[in-house]
Design a protein around this motif. Structure first.
Motif, PDB file in Angstrom:
ATOM      1  N   GLN A   1       0.839  -1.197   0.000  1.00 59.70           N
ATOM      2  CA  GLN A   1       0.000   0.000   0.000  1.00 59.70           C
ATOM      3  C   GLN A   1       0.876   1.250   0.000  1.00 59.70           C
ATOM      4  OE1 GLN A   1      -3.525   0.061  -0.197  1.00 59.70           O
ATOM      5  NE2 GLN A   1      -2.978   2.143  -0.732  1.00 59.70           N
TER       6      GLN A   1
ATOM      7  N   GLU B   1       2.025   4.968   0.207  1.00 53.75           N
ATOM      8  CA  GLU B   1       1.421   6.056   0.968  1.00 53.75           C
ATOM      9  C   GLU B   1       1.602   7.387   0.260  1.00 53.75           C
ATOM     10  OE1 GLU B   1       1.830   6.125   5.297  1.00 53.75           O
ATOM     11  OE2 GLU B   1       2.998   4.264   5.127  1.00 53.75           O
ATOM     12  N   PHE B   2       0.500   8.034  -0.010  1.00 52.78           N
ATOM     13  CA  PHE B   2       0.533   9.347  -0.648  1.00 52.78           C
ATOM     14  C   PHE B   2       1.209  10.355   0.280  1.00 52.78           C
ATOM     15  CE2 PHE B   2      -1.520  13.540  -1.176  1.00 52.78           C
ATOM     16  CZ  PHE B   2      -1.086  13.816  -2.466  1.00 52.78           C
ATOM     17  N   GLY B   3       2.079  11.207  -0.298  1.00 51.24           N
ATOM     18  CA  GLY B   3       2.741  12.248   0.477  1.00 51.24           C
ATOM     19  C   GLY B   3       4.056  11.838   1.098  1.00 51.24           C
TER      20      GLY B   3
ATOM     21  N   ASP C   1      -2.370  14.334 -12.309  1.00 54.73           N
ATOM     22  CA  ASP C   1      -2.438  13.143 -11.456  1.00 54.73           C
ATOM     23  C   ASP C   1      -1.265  12.202 -11.723  1.00 54.73           C
ATOM     24  OD1 ASP C   1      -5.022  13.709 -10.216  1.00 54.73           O
ATOM     25  OD2 ASP C   1      -5.907  13.257 -12.182  1.00 54.73           O
TER      26      ASP C   1
ATOM     27  N   LYS D   1       1.210  11.166  -8.937  1.00 54.94           N
ATOM     28  CA  LYS D   1       1.441  12.415  -8.217  1.00 54.94           C
ATOM     29  C   LYS D   1       0.329  12.780  -7.232  1.00 54.94           C
ATOM     30  CE  LYS D   1       4.144  15.267  -8.937  1.00 54.94           C
ATOM     31  NZ  LYS D   1       5.360  15.595  -8.164  1.00 54.94           N
ATOM     32  N   SER D   2      -0.904  12.373  -7.502  1.00 55.29           N
ATOM     33  CA  SER D   2      -2.035  12.837  -6.700  1.00 55.29           C
ATOM     34  C   SER D   2      -2.612  11.716  -5.838  1.00 55.29           C
ATOM     35  CB  SER D   2      -3.141  13.388  -7.605  1.00 55.29           C
ATOM     36  OG  SER D   2      -3.755  12.323  -8.323  1.00 55.29           O
ATOM     37  N   GLU D   3      -3.350  12.116  -4.835  1.00 54.78           N
ATOM     38  CA  GLU D   3      -4.027  11.138  -3.976  1.00 54.78           C
ATOM     39  C   GLU D   3      -5.040  10.334  -4.793  1.00 54.78           C
ATOM     40  OE1 GLU D   3      -5.798  11.015   0.567  1.00 54.78           O
ATOM     41  OE2 GLU D   3      -5.584  12.944  -0.475  1.00 54.78           O
ATOM     42  N   LYS D   4      -5.656  10.988  -5.763  1.00 59.50           N
ATOM     43  CA  LYS D   4      -6.609  10.304  -6.642  1.00 59.50           C
ATOM     44  C   LYS D   4      -5.915   9.181  -7.413  1.00 59.50           C
ATOM     45  CE  LYS D   4      -9.880  11.271 -10.420  1.00 59.50           C
ATOM     46  NZ  LYS D   4     -10.414  12.339 -11.311  1.00 59.50           N
TER      47      LYS D   4
ATOM     48  N   PHE E   1      -3.183   7.573  -6.524  1.00 58.54           N
ATOM     49  CA  PHE E   1      -2.816   6.526  -5.570  1.00 58.54           C
ATOM     50  C   PHE E   1      -4.001   5.597  -5.310  1.00 58.54           C
ATOM     51  CE2 PHE E   1       1.001   8.787  -5.009  1.00 58.54           C
ATOM     52  CZ  PHE E   1       1.855   8.101  -4.154  1.00 58.54           C
ATOM     53  N   SER E   2      -5.204   6.161  -5.293  1.00 61.50           N
ATOM     54  CA  SER E   2      -6.392   5.365  -4.990  1.00 61.50           C
ATOM     55  C   SER E   2      -6.716   4.368  -6.097  1.00 61.50           C
ATOM     56  CB  SER E   2      -7.594   6.287  -4.748  1.00 61.50           C
ATOM     57  OG  SER E   2      -8.026   6.884  -5.967  1.00 61.50           O
TER      58      SER E   2
END
Length: 232
Positions: A17, A19-21, A116, A160-163, A165-166
């Motif tokens: 998994q 992790e964003f960021g 993204d 690049k974006s949380e979107k 990553f999802s």
């Protein structure tokens, strides 16, 4: 580009998994999760001289994601370099290099943080040295362009974006042995450098364009001489 991709992330760890960021903000395109669509490359990137690694495999759905593909014909090699300059640490050993960095950032930098996903070439050790040499006015633009073909490092896909990553789904981790893949990585780098040295000797200096010429002539992003410089 609305489809499912198979991506690989080379690492010393199994990463189920991401992790964003988190991660290294000084990578080619800034903070993000760096992958490739090539298993063998992921295995090379996973291994160091000291330890084995893993090629973590993921499925990735790109539907409705904004994607900046730097290999697209709408972009050029100076777009790629300007993004690199914002994130990697360069040795600006001359006034030309310092002025060049400022000019490229003001003229060729794309709003890359708004996307993204970014697709583009990886500035491995050899590629980074070529980019630095061009900025410091010691190799020509043509030599830098040709260097993009050397080493055959392939493209990286950067989330690049949380979107983004999802949309990533872990499938499996594939072992990579350092005794096999670290020598492959080292050989790829040394061959790229050797090919670059040979290219420099063959390139006619008389007609070459250097960083100082781009500054003097104030090249712009729509200059026809820059079309199609990044290989597809």
């Amino acid at each position: 580009m609305n489809k499912s991709l198979t991506l690989y992330h080379g690492s010393s760890l199994i990463i189920e998994q991401p992790e964003f960021g988190k991660g290294n903000p000084f990578n080619d395109y800034g903070l993000g999760f760096y992958c490739t669509q090539t298993l063998e490359l992921a295995k090379e990137w996973a291994c160091s001289m000291e330890q084995d690694g893993y090629a973590n495999r993921y499925s990735f759905c790109t539907d409705s994601l904004s994607i900046l593909n730097l290999s697209d014909e709408n972009y050029n090699i100076l777009n790629w370099l300007s993004i690199l300059l914002m994130n990697r640490r360069f040795n600006l050993s001359s006034d030309i290099a310092a002025q060049g960095r400022e000019y490229l950032a003001s003229t060729f930098l794309l709003p890359y943080e708004n996307y993204d996903v970014i697709i583009g070439y990886r500035a491995d050790d050899s590629y980074f040295s070529f980019a630095s040499a061009f900025l410091n006015n010691t190799i020509s633009l043509a030599q830098l362009e040709k260097a993009m073909f050397l080493g055959k490092l392939g493209e990286q896909v950067v989330l690049k974006s949380e979107k983004a990553f999802s949309r990533l789904c872990f499938e499996e981790s594939i072992p990579a042995e350092r005794t096999i893949y670290y020598p492959k990585k080292a050989t790829r780098d040394s061959e790229a450098r050797a090919a670059s040295r040979a290219e420099r000797k063959a390139d006619p200096v008389r007609d070459a364009v250097y960083m100082i010429d781009i500054l003097r002539e104030e090249w712009k992003n729509d200059d026809a001489r820059l079309r199609g410089n990044l290989p597809e």
